[in-house]
Design a protein around this motif. Structure first.
Motif, PDB file in Angstrom:
ATOM      1  N   ARG A  18       0.953  -1.188  -0.005  1.00 13.22           N
ATOM      2  CA  ARG A  18      -0.092  -0.087   0.069  1.00 13.22           C
ATOM      3  C   ARG A  18       0.806   1.260   0.108  1.00 13.22           C
ATOM      4  NH1 ARG A  18      -5.066  -1.234   0.153  1.00 13.22           N
ATOM      5  NH2 ARG A  18      -5.754   1.098   0.648  1.00 13.22           N
ATOM      6  N   VAL A  59      -9.665   8.450  -8.790  1.00 14.91           N
ATOM      7  CA  VAL A  59     -10.378   8.453  -7.856  1.00 14.91           C
ATOM      8  C   VAL A  59      -9.643   7.600  -6.789  1.00 14.91           C
ATOM      9  CG1 VAL A  59     -12.563   8.022  -6.984  1.00 14.91           C
ATOM     10  CG2 VAL A  59     -12.603   9.026  -9.105  1.00 14.91           C
ATOM     11  N   ASP A  60      -8.993   6.634  -6.989  1.00 17.93           N
ATOM     12  CA  ASP A  60      -8.338   5.567  -6.144  1.00 17.93           C
ATOM     13  C   ASP A  60      -7.022   5.418  -6.612  1.00 17.93           C
ATOM     14  OD1 ASP A  60      -7.665   3.650  -4.424  1.00 17.93           O
ATOM     15  OD2 ASP A  60      -9.233   2.301  -4.949  1.00 17.93           O
ATOM     16  N   GLN A  62      -4.650   4.108  -4.924  1.00 19.90           N
ATOM     17  CA  GLN A  62      -4.258   2.860  -4.513  1.00 19.90           C
ATOM     18  C   GLN A  62      -4.268   2.145  -5.615  1.00 19.90           C
ATOM     19  OE1 GLN A  62      -2.318   1.699  -1.533  1.00 19.90           O
ATOM     20  NE2 GLN A  62      -2.406  -0.232  -2.793  1.00 19.90           N
ATOM     21  N   ALA A  63      -5.399   1.965  -6.412  1.00 22.50           N
ATOM     22  CA  ALA A  63      -5.812   1.170  -7.631  1.00 22.50           C
ATOM     23  C   ALA A  63      -4.904   1.298  -8.304  1.00 22.50           C
ATOM     24  CB  ALA A  63      -7.084   1.302  -7.763  1.00 22.50           C
TER      25      ALA A  63
END
Length: 270
Positions: A18, A59-60, A62-63
């Protein structure tokens, strides 16, 4: 164990599962300044899609990171460079210049011109390492030899650097700077073409050659270098009204305030 297996094993240990989000002020600045160096996944001229746009609009995050991580672990050298570039700058998630250096060196040793260029930027700006123009120059040379033409412009700038940060073992060499600009110009690098044209036109570190100067400036302007169109407009304002107007108006279309001022002055003259 094969070299590929060793690299995969090392990467798996280096790359966290992460990311740590960057501070909010850094996120606000990202649209104004993409940072030091270059990602491998750059959008073609006139198009939006590229790594920076993808990160800006994510938006993400992490993705996005997970996708880059997976591709790097699969052996994608471009993704490896891009992860190093992001960690070098800290615009999208928290910077880690030590990890960035490891990833960029791994990508560079696998032939990535962008990674060599980014290592040059790391040494030039001293991001997590001692500032070293000598190391930066060597990395830029490696990048150029592997096809990154922009590295020739970086080397030209470096050899013109008059103020070195810290105690640098570096010698300004204006002739060497011109050589690198010429090498880039001959291989189609637009900024280098402007630099060469400007020097020939004005006789800077080379004998004045107006024909050669105009040749290189016209090539640079055709590639979208606004300063080249401005130089051409100013030059022809003294001898060719038609070509002056053509280059003036082209420079205006490129966003030149100088050319716009010239046009306004032309309109108020009797």
């Amino acid at each position: 164990m094969s070299a590929a297996s060793n690299i995969h094993s090392l990467l798996a240990r280096l790359l966290p599962e992460r990311i740590v989000p960057a501070p909010t002020p850094a996120r606000r600045r990202q649209r104004l300044f993409a940072g030091v160096g270059l990602p491998s996944q750059r959008a073609p001229l006139g198009e939006r899609f590229g790594l920076v746009s993808r990160l800006d609009e994510a938006v993400d995050l992490q993705a996005v990171y997970s996708d880059l991580r997976d591709r790097a672990l699969e052996g994608n050298v471009a993704a490896l460079n891009d992860l190093g570039w992001i960690w070098l700058n800290g615009k999208y998630w928290l910077a880690d210049t030590s990890l960035a250096g490891h990833l960029l060196r791994m990508a560079a040793l696998q032939g990535s011109a962008a990674a060599w260029f980014n290592l040059g930027q790391q040494h030039y700006f001293g991001k997590g390492v001692e500032i070293s123009y000598v190391q930066a120059a060597e990395c830029y040379r490696q990048a150029f030899e592997r096809g990154m033409l922009h590295a020739a412009a970086a080397l030209g700038d470096l050899y013109e650097e008059e103020v070195c940060d810290g105690d640098q073992d570096w010698q300004v060499d204006l002739i060497e700077a011109l050589r690198w600009f010429m090498r880039g110009a001959k291989r189609g690098e637009a900024r280098c073409r402007f630099e060469v044209g400007y020097r020939f036109l004005h006789g800077l570190y080379v004998q004045t050659d107006t024909k050669a100067g105009l040749y290189w400036l016209e090539l640079a302007a055709a590639a979208g270098v606004m300063q080249a169109a401005e130089e051409l407009a100013v030059h022809f304002s003294r001898e060719d009204a038609g070509r002056y107007r053509d280059w003036r108006d082209q420079a205006i279309l490129m966003g030149s305030t100088l050319a716009l001022t010239l046009k306004l002055e032309d309109q108020i003259q009797p």
